[in-house]
Design an enzyme around this catalytic site. Structure first.
Site, PDB file in Angstrom:
ATOM      1  N   SER B 269       0.703  -9.064   5.097  1.00 56.10           N
ATOM      2  CA  SER B 269       1.902  -9.997   5.567  1.00 56.10           C
ATOM      3  C   SER B 269       2.731 -10.002   4.420  1.00 56.10           C
ATOM      4  CB  SER B 269       1.442 -11.368   6.000  1.00 56.10           C
ATOM      5  OG  SER B 269       0.565 -11.334   6.949  1.00 56.10           O
ATOM      6  N   VAL B 270       2.904 -10.135   3.248  1.00 56.57           N
ATOM      7  CA  VAL B 270       3.871 -10.203   2.260  1.00 56.57           C
ATOM      8  C   VAL B 270       4.665  -8.962   2.235  1.00 56.57           C
ATOM      9  CG1 VAL B 270       4.373 -10.281  -0.217  1.00 56.57           C
ATOM     10  CG2 VAL B 270       2.917 -12.063   1.037  1.00 56.57           C
ATOM     11  N   GLU B 291       1.132   4.273   2.705  1.00 60.07           N
ATOM     12  CA  GLU B 291      -0.368   4.104   3.336  1.00 60.07           C
ATOM     13  C   GLU B 291      -0.301   3.839   4.576  1.00 60.07           C
ATOM     14  OE1 GLU B 291      -3.286   2.852  -0.426  1.00 60.07           O
ATOM     15  OE2 GLU B 291      -2.961   1.272   1.339  1.00 60.07           O
ATOM     16  N   GLY B 385      -4.735   1.327  -2.394  1.00 61.20           N
ATOM     17  CA  GLY B 385      -4.000   2.431  -2.945  1.00 61.20           C
ATOM     18  C   GLY B 385      -3.200   1.984  -4.156  1.00 61.20           C
TER      19      GLY B 385
END
Lengths: 501, 501
Positions: B269-270, B291, B385
């Site tokens: 969300s952020v 990603e 990642g």
């Protein structure tokens, strides 16, 4: 003086030959000074010493950006006159170390592969104002033939407003042709670095500079301040045996080719000893893709076991340096120096699949490594290239004796006091006690293998006790820690002088 | 059934179409099972659910190797029947998380770019035995058209003895052509990954497999288990403003081009909110190399601000997924999915100079980041990642609100309780309080900038007090710590439920 005139091949440039005292006056307060040098190899000597004299009379400070550590004529002299404000990316000098552990010098400990690009990006506070560069010779076009290291020199010369060249007459002209100079473009224009094999040549044998950029040329006849290695001791021999046995098993299992993959080994005595272990092994056609070429690599070459070694610096012992110089025509067929942006390139390291072998100060039961800080606060040397290699290698191996200070410190601890390499990046741990292979393991699995294979018998029960109590306290959380106790071994050492209870 | 026959374009293969129950019987105890999927996108659903039914009757365990987290039909179902022994490289499922924080499941938290190569190297305990792969369609040659993610699927298919293909009829055939499949060779034969621009196409639009390797084909009509994002709150808006203002200043200073450099943004969300902030900005021609392609990227495309987005997965909200499907012909001109070895490639990230924006659980005053562990022991999700990007980016930025748990936890602490990203790799920290730019700074300099700009006012005096006392105790060592106290904030939270004194 004849020698230096021969080495400055463009006769127009002869008028720029001055003494170090004259050249040093071009360096003004707060300048960003990019210097050649990587380990005590190929760094400027005469100009920094002259600069230190000036600073002693009229104190001021500059920022020093190098390839890595350099000799005492630069880092030591300038630190002792309090002439350094900001220093990147690596150091090993005693007086400099004092300065950065006492609030006198601001030190930013950087991955060596990144330092040149960060300076070009303007992320270190401005660009390079002036470059001071040791050279074997200057070509007809005003380009620079480096000496015993490449480091960040080519990038600093490219960025600098002007360049002071120290032509060092102790450096053999036969070094010419052993360098491969390549400076990548910066994003968004960067292209692949085209090294696919360790001996691929991708650049020029000189540093592009040009006549106009050269402000002064200074003759220098001070040799590299290379240091002897510690004699290879029993612990180092055992570590070397453990890793060589491991490699043999990996070959049997089909996970390594029989001449291994390109070896990288860190700076210093332990790394040198490990490489020396290969001399008496049955491995042949070994390839090396590393930072520093030390005595062990020369031994490998002499034993006919070395196919090719690529590095960014020749940093042997005094005896090794003599050996290098005396047999340079032989060694030049098997060795090459590259800029550290290429020698330490993550891209190349991962592509060619290097075997990274570096020294740890301490590691913890979950596989995190501290390479830089003593008891969490005090900087030893710096991360150097270990991070460039560790995180991109085919196999990432760390070496240390299981104890330090005569057994008062355990090099394997519940939690390291500073993390330079995370659990996500480490594969193999080696002490004189044995080798721990933690590939693919969960943290709790790793802890048992590391304690069992690497810890000293004096500390093994204490580590197991911590692990079991932490598992109980956290109901087997992924990485069990008793937070209150995780750094208590370091705290005990600080307070009592021993990690033992 | 007509739809699935159309999607299996080689009629010979029609005889291999079976139910999930039949296919699941091919999976035997202790097998290494490579699955498609990256976030709840493009993972197999029917076969794992059928397998869970079998395991409920006759308990056994397998090892699950995926691209990243996958939906509950796989990770949740198999965790609840205690069917997973070993899990790599990332997860976000509640029941799976319980398993790996209670000693039930061995989880090895890996950099996502490395997981496929580690499986090929044989470093994870053998090779892939069987691959279970979601597909849009199977070609005439028996090659596989993936769905909403690429992940490690191509590598697992390449390594597997045989493959079970779930042809998912909920996935639009228009996804065909949006993938670029490239599996690098392994050392010593690896070549440069030739991506130089974010939209470079270097592989095939299908996963090479072949008719013979396909054991079973299973029809599936269960859609991706995508989740809604939290509404964009005031804190996220402020963080987005801080970073956008910073980018504007960097452009002015000549350190970024005016359309920036390729953006990477983490999952969740952020990260999504930060990207959404660009929609209302004056930036245009933005490029994304990341990603997961989430709603924010679709917003950017709809606003005409996106030049191209390369990812390894489409992971939008349910609404976003509908939007993607409804307008896929438009989006396909601007988006591409790559294997995570390429999407997260350190080589490519450094070459093209990405701006990495990821979320931290906590960071410390010296710039170390914890992305994975709650209070040092409990695994949240995994590093994912973030390490691939953080250590290779042009700019490495971490985001978090300055406090958590209604203010009882400070996200800025004296020392993080777990390190995933070291001080050597971090440039920019952002909280709702402000932005700290620590490029080129020494640790003591960094600490002041981070405390001043990022800490919550409730904790600022406590952090400054720690720093000053640590400087006094260590006589301004490079990284001043009071080791006894460094983790005391976490200890206090564990014991009292608050980091406040």
């Amino acid at each position: 003086m004849i020698d230096i005139l021969d080495r400055v091949r463009n006769t127009e440039l002869h008028s720029k030959i001055v003494t170090a005292d004259v050249a040093a006056q071009a360096i003004k307060p707060n300048m960003n000074v990019g210097i050649s040098g990587f380990t005590p190899a190929g760094y400027p000597k005469a100009v920094p010493m002259a600069l230190a004299k000036i600073m002693k009379e009229t104190p001021f400070k500059i920022n020093i950006w190098s390839g890595a550590s350099v000799g005492d004529e630069c880092d030591g002299e300038l630190a002792r006159v309090n002439g350094i404000h900001h220093r990147i990316p690596y150091q090993t000098n005693g007086d400099l170390r004092k300065g950065l552990n006492s609030g006198q010098i601001e030190y930013c400990d950087l991955h060596l592969s990144e330092s040149a690009q960060l300076s070009r990006y303007g992320f270190l506070g401005g660009k390079v104002d002036i470059a001071i560069v040791e050279a074997c010779a200057i070509t007809e076009n005003g380009d620079i033939i480096p000496t015993t290291s490449m480091g960040n020199t080519a990038s600093y010369v490219q960025s600098a407003d002007f360049v002071i060249v120290e032509v060092n007459t102790t450096q053999p002209l036969a070094l010419e042709g052993m360098h491969d100079v390549y400076v990548p473009l910066d994003p968004p224009n960067r292209q692949p670095i085209p090294v696919v094999k360790v001996n691929d040549r991708i650049g020029t044998p000189y540093i592009p500079c040009g006549v106009d950029k050269i402000k002064y040329i200074v003759p220098c006849d001070i040799g590299d301040d290379v240091r002897p290695f510690k004699p290879i001791d029993e612990d180092s021999k055992k570590m070397s045996e453990h890793i060589i046995n491991f490699f043999r098993e990996e070959i049997k299992a089909g996970r390594l080719p029989k001449n291994l993959l390109p070896l990288q080994s860190g700076v210093g005595s332990v790394a040198n000893a490990v490489i020396s272990g290969f001399v008496d092994s049955d491995f042949t056609d070994l390839e090396v893709y590393t930072e520093v070429i030390q005595d062990g690599m020369l031994d490998l070459a002499d034993a006919g076991k070395l196919k090719f070694a690529s590095g960014t610096s020749f940093s042997p012992s005094p005896d090794g340096l003599k050996r290098l110089y005396d047999n340079i025509d032989e060694y030049r067929t098997k060795m090459m120096l590259r800029p550290q942006e290429v020698a330490n390139s993550p891209e190349v390291a991962r592509r060619i699949g290097i075997i990274a072998m570096n020294t740890a100060i301490e590691f913890d039961i979950y596989g995190n490594v501290n390479s830089t800080h003593i008891m969490g606060s005090k900087m030893m040397n710096g991360i150097g290239g270990s991070g460039d290699f560790a995180r991109n290698a085919y196999l990432t191996c760390f070496f240390t004796t299981s104890t330090a200070k005569g057994g008062l410190i355990s090099s394997i601890v519940p939690m390291v006091s500073h993390v330079d390499h995370t659990e996500h990046d480490t594969d193999i741990f080696v002490t004189e006690q044995g080798l721990a292979d933690v590939r693919g393991l969960s943290p709790r699995e790793r802890a048992r293998v590391i304690i069992e294979n690497c810890a000293h018998p004096d500390y093994k029960p204490m580590l197991l006790d911590y692990l079991e109590r932490a598992e109980a306290a956290t109901k087997k959380a992924h990485t069990p820690h008793i937070i209150e106790e995780a750094l208590s071994w370091h705290d005990r050492f600080i307070k009592t002088g021993s990690m033992k209870k």
